[in-house]
Design a protein around this motif. Structure first.
Motif, short mmCIF file in Angstrom:
data_model
loop_
_atom_site.label_atom_id
_atom_site.label_comp_id
_atom_site.label_asym_id
_atom_site.label_seq_id
_atom_site.Cartn_x
_atom_site.Cartn_y
_atom_site.Cartn_z
N ARG A 1 -0.70 -2.65 4.12
CA ARG A 1 -1.13 -3.99 4.41
C ARG A 1 -1.64 -4.03 3.16
N GLN A 2 -1.81 -2.99 2.20
CA GLN A 2 -1.50 -3.22 0.58
C GLN A 2 -0.05 -3.79 0.47
N ARG A 3 1.06 -3.37 0.89
CA ARG A 3 2.06 -3.80 0.96
C ARG A 3 2.16 -5.05 0.56
N ASP A 4 2.01 -5.43 2.31
CA ASP A 4 2.46 -6.99 2.98
C ASP A 4 1.11 -7.67 2.04
N LYS A 5 0.13 -7.71 1.82
CA LYS A 5 -0.59 -8.36 1.14
C LYS A 5 0.18 -8.83 -0.57
N THR A 6 -0.10 -7.78 -1.08
CA THR A 6 0.95 -8.04 -2.02
C THR A 6 2.57 -9.42 -2.12
N LEU A 7 2.85 -8.48 -0.81
CA LEU A 7 4.62 -9.92 -0.78
C LEU A 7 3.70 -11.05 -0.60
N PHE A 8 2.76 -11.42 0.45
CA PHE A 8 2.49 -12.32 0.40
C PHE A 8 1.45 -13.34 -0.76
N ASP A 9 1.52 -12.80 -1.78
CA ASP A 9 0.74 -12.81 -2.84
C ASP A 9 2.29 -13.85 -3.65
#
Length: 158
Positions: A48-56
């Motif tokens: 979920r951290q990786r997903d949020k980072t990529l989204f940002d």
């Protein structure tokens, strides 16, 4: 740091590759300390951290993404202006995969590789030669500094 600051001054997206997870986190903290919107992505981060980072990063909320080689393949972000090899890749294949993260879909982009000024090991010299040859093979003119580092032909050399 100055180069990265200048590259992000016009809010371009910059993807920076480091060799280690610790190096990615350390560089991320330093860039954040310098007031740059940076985030790190690597295998120790939860999904979920990786997903949020990529989204940002994709949305432009964060315009500097620091990644380990785990991200060099499979990252498809359309508008990355710069790929920076903060740490020199170990192989030419890794180099090609890293720089392939820019200029996606017919766009243009720039790849930059930083070589340490004080540690010219045989492996680094070999990579400098390989990168110079790869650039020539695709019709680019390698910088003289790269040719000098790799011991390749330059003015007055044969």
């Amino acid at each position: 740091m100055n180069w990265i600051k200048n590259a992000t001054s016009d809010e371009q997206k910059v993807l920076v590759f480091t060799e280690t997870k610790r190096g990615a986190d350390s560089l991320c903290r330093e860039l954040q300390y310098q007031s740059l919107p940076a985030a790190a992505i690597h295998g120790d981060k939860e999904q979920r951290q990786r997903d949020k980072t990529l989204f940002d990063f994709r949305s432009g909320r964060c315009n500097v993404l620091i990644a380990t080689d785990v991200a060099q393949r499979g990252l498809d972000i359309k508008d990355v202006a710069y790929v920076v090899n903060y740490d020199v890749p170990k192989t030419l294949e890794d180099y090609i995969h890293r720089i392939g993260r820019t200029a996606r879909g017919g766009a243009t982009g720039t790849a930059v590789t930083f070589f340490p000024a004080d540690a010219y090991t045989p492996d680094l010299i070999r990579m400098a030669r390989a990168i110079g040859k790869a650039m020539k093979d695709v019709g680019q003119k390698p910088p003289q500094e790269l040719l000098d580092l790799g011991g390749g032909p330059g003015p007055g050399r044969r």
